[in-house]
Write a protein that holds these residues in place. Structure first.
Motif, PDB file in Angstrom:
ATOM      1  N   GLU A 286       0.820  -1.198   0.000  1.00  0.00           N
ATOM      2  CA  GLU A 286       0.000   0.000   0.000  1.00  0.00           C
ATOM      3  C   GLU A 286       0.857   1.252   0.000  1.00  0.00           C
ATOM      4  O   GLU A 286       0.621   2.219  -0.736  1.00  0.00           O
ATOM      5  CB  GLU A 286      -0.939   0.001   1.204  1.00  0.00           C
ATOM      6  N   VAL A 287       1.904   1.226   0.862  1.00  0.00           N
ATOM      7  CA  VAL A 287       2.819   2.388   0.921  1.00  0.00           C
ATOM      8  C   VAL A 287       3.564   2.537  -0.399  1.00  0.00           C
ATOM      9  O   VAL A 287       3.761   3.646  -0.915  1.00  0.00           O
ATOM     10  CB  VAL A 287       3.804   2.228   2.106  1.00  0.00           C
ATOM     11  N   HIS A 288       3.969   1.361  -0.943  1.00  0.00           N
ATOM     12  CA  HIS A 288       4.698   1.408  -2.205  1.00  0.00           C
ATOM     13  C   HIS A 288       3.829   2.021  -3.302  1.00  0.00           C
ATOM     14  O   HIS A 288       4.285   2.862  -4.103  1.00  0.00           O
ATOM     15  CB  HIS A 288       5.130  -0.007  -2.586  1.00  0.00           C
ATOM     16  N   GLN A 289       2.511   1.623  -3.335  1.00  0.00           N
ATOM     17  CA  GLN A 289       1.622   2.179  -4.371  1.00  0.00           C
ATOM     18  C   GLN A 289       1.387   3.667  -4.158  1.00  0.00           C
ATOM     19  O   GLN A 289       1.367   4.451  -5.117  1.00  0.00           O
ATOM     20  CB  GLN A 289       0.300   1.413  -4.341  1.00  0.00           C
ATOM     21  N   LEU A 290       1.218   4.089  -2.900  1.00  0.00           N
ATOM     22  CA  LEU A 290       1.009   5.500  -2.614  1.00  0.00           C
ATOM     23  C   LEU A 290       2.227   6.325  -2.994  1.00  0.00           C
ATOM     24  O   LEU A 290       2.112   7.396  -3.618  1.00  0.00           O
ATOM     25  CB  LEU A 290       0.682   5.672  -1.118  1.00  0.00           C
ATOM     26  N   MET A 291       3.402   5.821  -2.649  1.00  0.00           N
ATOM     27  CA  MET A 291       4.630   6.549  -2.982  1.00  0.00           C
ATOM     28  C   MET A 291       4.829   6.621  -4.505  1.00  0.00           C
ATOM     29  O   MET A 291       5.352   7.600  -5.030  1.00  0.00           O
ATOM     30  CB  MET A 291       5.836   5.849  -2.324  1.00  0.00           C
ATOM     31  N   ARG A 292       4.406   5.526  -5.209  1.00  0.00           N
ATOM     32  CA  ARG A 292       4.534   5.527  -6.660  1.00  0.00           C
ATOM     33  C   ARG A 292       3.686   6.657  -7.289  1.00  0.00           C
ATOM     34  O   ARG A 292       4.132   7.374  -8.178  1.00  0.00           O
ATOM     35  CB  ARG A 292       4.090   4.183  -7.211  1.00  0.00           C
ATOM     36  N   GLY A 293       2.441   6.854  -6.828  1.00  0.00           N
ATOM     37  CA  GLY A 293       1.593   7.907  -7.352  1.00  0.00           C
ATOM     38  C   GLY A 293       2.177   9.295  -7.098  1.00  0.00           C
ATOM     39  O   GLY A 293       2.186  10.165  -7.975  1.00  0.00           O
ATOM     40  N   LEU A 294       2.687   9.492  -5.865  1.00  0.00           N
ATOM     41  CA  LEU A 294       3.295  10.790  -5.563  1.00  0.00           C
ATOM     42  C   LEU A 294       4.551  11.011  -6.389  1.00  0.00           C
ATOM     43  O   LEU A 294       4.828  12.117  -6.868  1.00  0.00           O
ATOM     44  CB  LEU A 294       3.620  10.856  -4.064  1.00  0.00           C
ATOM     45  N   HIS A 295       5.336   9.910  -6.568  1.00  0.00           N
ATOM     46  CA  HIS A 295       6.568  10.016  -7.350  1.00  0.00           C
ATOM     47  C   HIS A 295       6.256  10.445  -8.790  1.00  0.00           C
ATOM     48  O   HIS A 295       6.929  11.316  -9.365  1.00  0.00           O
ATOM     49  CB  HIS A 295       7.296   8.665  -7.321  1.00  0.00           C
ATOM     50  N   ASP A 296       5.206   9.841  -9.382  1.00  0.00           N
ATOM     51  CA  ASP A 296       4.858  10.188 -10.771  1.00  0.00           C
ATOM     52  C   ASP A 296       4.425  11.647 -10.900  1.00  0.00           C
ATOM     53  O   ASP A 296       4.761  12.333 -11.874  1.00  0.00           O
ATOM     54  CB  ASP A 296       3.738   9.270 -11.260  1.00  0.00           C
ATOM     55  N   ARG A 297       3.673  12.137  -9.906  1.00  0.00           N
ATOM     56  CA  ARG A 297       3.210  13.526  -9.969  1.00  0.00           C
ATOM     57  C   ARG A 297       4.379  14.503  -9.826  1.00  0.00           C
ATOM     58  O   ARG A 297       4.432  15.543 -10.493  1.00  0.00           O
ATOM     59  CB  ARG A 297       2.160  13.764  -8.899  1.00  0.00           C
ATOM     60  N   VAL A 298       5.324  14.171  -8.957  1.00  0.00           N
ATOM     61  CA  VAL A 298       6.495  15.046  -8.781  1.00  0.00           C
ATOM     62  C   VAL A 298       7.328  15.065 -10.042  1.00  0.00           C
ATOM     63  O   VAL A 298       7.817  16.118 -10.483  1.00  0.00           O
ATOM     64  CB  VAL A 298       7.322  14.581  -7.559  1.00  0.00           C
ATOM     65  N   ILE A 299       7.507  13.877 -10.665  1.00  0.00           N
ATOM     66  CA  ILE A 299       8.271  13.813 -11.919  1.00  0.00           C
ATOM     67  C   ILE A 299       7.579  14.629 -13.004  1.00  0.00           C
ATOM     68  O   ILE A 299       8.225  15.332 -13.815  1.00  0.00           O
ATOM     69  CB  ILE A 299       8.439  12.355 -12.362  1.00  0.00           C
ATOM     70  N   SER A 300       6.232  14.606 -13.029  1.00  0.00           N
ATOM     71  CA  SER A 300       5.496  15.405 -14.028  1.00  0.00           C
ATOM     72  C   SER A 300       5.727  16.894 -13.812  1.00  0.00           C
ATOM     73  O   SER A 300       5.939  17.661 -14.774  1.00  0.00           O
ATOM     74  CB  SER A 300       3.995  15.090 -13.942  1.00  0.00           C
ATOM     75  N   LEU A 301       5.694  17.329 -12.548  1.00  0.00           N
ATOM     76  CA  LEU A 301       5.968  18.744 -12.266  1.00  0.00           C
ATOM     77  C   LEU A 301       7.381  19.116 -12.679  1.00  0.00           C
ATOM     78  O   LEU A 301       7.627  20.193 -13.239  1.00  0.00           O
ATOM     79  CB  LEU A 301       5.761  19.027 -10.784  1.00  0.00           C
ATOM     80  N   ALA A 302       8.335  18.238 -12.444  1.00  0.00           N
ATOM     81  CA  ALA A 302       9.717  18.512 -12.840  1.00  0.00           C
ATOM     82  C   ALA A 302       9.825  18.626 -14.357  1.00  0.00           C
ATOM     83  O   ALA A 302      10.539  19.487 -14.890  1.00  0.00           O
ATOM     84  CB  ALA A 302      10.648  17.415 -12.308  1.00  0.00           C
ATOM     85  N   THR A 303       9.111  17.777 -15.062  1.00  0.00           N
ATOM     86  CA  THR A 303       9.121  17.836 -16.530  1.00  0.00           C
ATOM     87  C   THR A 303       8.547  19.165 -17.033  1.00  0.00           C
ATOM     88  O   THR A 303       9.064  19.774 -17.983  1.00  0.00           O
ATOM     89  CB  THR A 303       8.301  16.670 -17.101  1.00  0.00           C
ATOM     90  N   ILE A 304       7.459  19.622 -16.373  1.00  0.00           N
ATOM     91  CA  ILE A 304       6.848  20.898 -16.772  1.00  0.00           C
ATOM     92  C   ILE A 304       7.829  22.043 -16.565  1.00  0.00           C
ATOM     93  O   ILE A 304       8.015  22.905 -17.450  1.00  0.00           O
ATOM     94  CB  ILE A 304       5.560  21.136 -15.976  1.00  0.00           C
ATOM     95  N   HIS A 305       8.494  22.080 -15.440  1.00  0.00           N
ATOM     96  CA  HIS A 305       9.443  23.171 -15.177  1.00  0.00           C
ATOM     97  C   HIS A 305      10.642  23.107 -16.106  1.00  0.00           C
ATOM     98  O   HIS A 305      11.190  24.148 -16.495  1.00  0.00           O
ATOM     99  CB  HIS A 305       9.890  23.111 -13.717  1.00  0.00           C
ATOM    100  N   ARG A 306      11.046  21.898 -16.490  1.00  0.00           N
ATOM    101  CA  ARG A 306      12.137  21.799 -17.455  1.00  0.00           C
ATOM    102  C   ARG A 306      11.710  22.381 -18.795  1.00  0.00           C
ATOM    103  O   ARG A 306      12.470  23.092 -19.463  1.00  0.00           O
ATOM    104  CB  ARG A 306      12.560  20.340 -17.621  1.00  0.00           C
ATOM    105  N   GLY A 307      10.448  22.111 -19.206  1.00  0.00           N
ATOM    106  CA  GLY A 307       9.941  22.693 -20.447  1.00  0.00           C
ATOM    107  C   GLY A 307       9.844  24.211 -20.379  1.00  0.00           C
ATOM    108  O   GLY A 307      10.071  24.915 -21.372  1.00  0.00           O
ATOM    109  N   LEU A 308       9.496  24.728 -19.183  1.00  0.00           N
ATOM    110  CA  LEU A 308       9.364  26.176 -19.045  1.00  0.00           C
ATOM    111  C   LEU A 308      10.708  26.883 -19.165  1.00  0.00           C
ATOM    112  O   LEU A 308      10.803  27.959 -19.760  1.00  0.00           O
ATOM    113  CB  LEU A 308       8.703  26.526 -17.712  1.00  0.00           C
ATOM    114  N   TYR A 309      11.757  26.339 -18.588  1.00  0.00           N
ATOM    115  CA  TYR A 309      13.037  27.058 -18.690  1.00  0.00           C
ATOM    116  C   TYR A 309      13.759  26.770 -19.996  1.00  0.00           C
ATOM    117  O   TYR A 309      14.679  27.496 -20.383  1.00  0.00           O
ATOM    118  CB  TYR A 309      13.925  26.762 -17.478  1.00  0.00           C
TER     119      TYR A 309
END
Length: 574
Positions: A398-421
């Motif tokens: 359960e923890v692994h699945q929860l951490m996986r969802g948060l990890h994917d969202r953080v990676i998406s935000l990082a991708t967006i900021h990389r595109g912005l700069y």
């Protein structure tokens, strides 16, 4: 009509036209004074012309009048001596011939009341009959001058003077003594005039005696209105049309005690002939007014409007391509306009310096903003790495699945900021490029257990403000995460994932994420649960002011969002 008024109003808005109107009004009083003065000059010139006509009339006919006066004197003298000469007819005829030879006469003699000429310079007595002239003389016997166009003795046109003769005892009228002067002799004594200038002599009955023009055409220059006898008593010159329709000035001078009149005439146009000022009195002031207006217009263009137009062109050039103002071109302008041009040049120089400073500031801010996005991206990737380490050390699914969802969202935000700069302009984001990278990133990270997923993207080129690009990217990321979570395929087939971005008419756009479903599909309630993914999708859709549609046909699960594209915010300094 409205177009004409609009065009007139547009013309009056121009500085040159307003100058012309003001100058025209300013010069108008001078024009009016010039017209009145011209009329006064014309009136004075006409008076002088009429006075000159009087004098010229007397001068021209003076020699003719001398011959006529001589003929009248001879007729009066003959009336006194012929009664004594009639006692000897041959002696009388000899005396008459002697008189004609000594004087410029063509006839001298006596005729009775029946027209019988018993004594004359002719070779024998003859009769002229009771003519109309003779009847008039009998009815009003007096010394007069008449014209005979076909004299019986000379056979030419003559002017003859007659004087009545009376019986000494009964004082009854017995006949007339007459002396004739050929018109040829009168013409030789008069001046010759060309054109329509004519001088005539007339008797008291209006009969033309002599003329400086051919006698058969002399009556053509007489006034067309009324009889000439009606004008013989006029003391002042007058203007009338002649019998050919030409407007003439006439002068009548009574001579020989009112028995003979001298008439002089010339066309009214003679006053103004070869004189533009006299022939067109109103035209000359008008031309002077136009010339003054043209000079004033040229002066205003040279001193004012020309420099104003040059300054306007300089302003337009600066607006279009930032061309500097050439102050040297205003060196001949008035001081006030030179100061305006210098102020404009100073203003444009200051504006260009301010723009350069602003562009430098914007570039610095762009560098700083890029650095911020870069550092945020690095920090998010660091957080994602830490979360990844935590997932590896976690024993709970359960923890692994929860951490996986948060990890994917953080990676998406990082991708967006990389595109912005990494984008070329910070005022807008190329969303199609950004979404392509997000799809690749999310599928690479989230499809660990589904390596054989067939991914298809169809992304139209679309530029969005960062305020729309960020929620759209997060929404697509969340939709991809949910798609990867529930993706599947029919037995014997490969799972498929499709991402589309369409640019629609009317400033609208549409994004679509769909995935194939497994043969055993989870209930829709589970898919549309109130979990975190569904809540985030709804939140991001609301930020885009869009509308979301979800559909499930048993083989494909589709999430489609349509949203309006906001107008791009101009880049600072543009």
């Amino acid at each position: 009509m409205m177009n004409v008024l609009r065009a007139a109003r547009s013309a009056l808005d121009k500085l040159g036209v307003r100058f012309a109107v003001v100058l025209a009004v300013a010069l108008l009083p001078l024009t009016i004074v010039s017209v009145l003065r011209s009329q006064s000059v014309i009136s004075e010139a006409r008076s002088q012309s009429e006075a000159a006509l009087d004098g010229e009339t007397l001068r021209v006919v003076s020699r003719e009048l001398a011959l006529i006066e001589e003929a009248k004197g001879a007729a009066i003298a003959l009336a006194e001596v012929i009664p004594q000469l009639m006692a000897n007819p041959e002696s009388c005829m000899t005396s008459m011939k002697r008189i004609v030879d000594a004087q410029p006469f063509s006839f001298a003699g006596y005729y009775d009341l029946t027209g019988y000429i018993a004594c004359s310079n002719a070779d024998a007595p003859f009769s002229i009959g009771l003519t109309e002239d003779l009847k008039a003389q009998i009815s009003d016997p007096r010394t007069t001058v008449l014209v005979n166009r076909d004299a019986p003795v000379s056979g030419t046109s003559v002017l003859y003077a007659t004087s009545p003769m009376y019986n000494e005892d009964t004082e009854e009228l017995t006949g007339f003594a007459a002396v004739s002067v050929p018109h040829q002799a009168l013409a030789a004594a008069s001046e010759k005039f060309t054109g329509n200038v004519a001088f005539l002599t007339l008797n008291w009955d209006g009969q033309i005696l002599t003329s400086t023009m051919p006698l058969d055409r002399a009556d053509q220059v007489l006034p067309i209105d009324g009889e000439i006898i009606d004008y013989l008593g006029r003391l002042e010159p007058f203007t009338r049309k002649d019998r050919t329709g030409v407007l003439r000035t006439y002068s009548v001078v009574p001579i020989l005690n009112g028995q003979i009149y001298a008439l002089g005439t010339w066309p009214e146009a003679s006053i103004s002939k070869n004189n533009f000022y006299m022939s067109s009195p109103g035209m000359f002031p008008a031309l002077m007014w136009l010339a003054s207006l043209a000079v004033a217009w040229f002066a205003s263009s040279l001193l004012v409007t020309g420099h104003v137009l040059r300054l306007r062109n300089a302003m337009r050039s600066f607006t279009q391509d930032r061309s500097p103002t050439d102050i040297a071109s205003f060196r001949n302008a008035p001081q006030e306009l030179r100061e305006v041009a210098q102020a404009h040049a100073d203003m444009t120089d200051q504006l260009m310096r301010d723009e350069a400073l602003l562009e430098d500031t914007v570039r610095q801010k762009e560098v700083l903003l890029r650095e911020v996005h870069h550092r945020v991206k690095n920090n998010l990737q660091l957080i994602a790495s830490i979360m990844n380490m935590q997932m590896r050390g976690s024993k709970s699914p359960e923890v692994h699945q929860l951490m996986r969802g948060l990890h994917d969202r953080v990676i998406s935000l990082a991708t967006i900021h990389r595109g912005l700069y990494q984008t070329t302009g910070l005022a807008d984001v190329r969303v199609d490029e950004l979404l392509a990278e997000i799809v690749q990133q999310v599928v690479r990270i989230g499809a660990v257990d589904h390596k054989a997923i067939e991914v298809k993207t169809q992304l139209d080129e679309l530029h969005l403000n960062p305020d729309q690009a960020v929620p759209l990217s997060l929404m697509v990321t969340e939709a991809l995460t949910n798609a990867l979570k529930y993706i599947g395929a029919q037995e014997g087939q490969q799972p498929k994932l499709t991402v589309e971005l369409r640019s629609l008419d009317g400033d609208m756009a549409e994004v679509l994420v769909k995935n194939t479903l497994p043969s055993v599909v989870a209930p829709p309630e589970k898919i549309e649960s109130t979990g975190l993914g569904s809540q985030l999708l709804e939140a991001f859709c609301q930020q885009l002011y869009g509308e979301m549609e979800k559909s499930d046909d048993g083989k494909w699960f589709t999430v489609k969002v349509g949203f309006p594209v906001e107008e791009l915010t101009p880049k600072p300094g543009e």
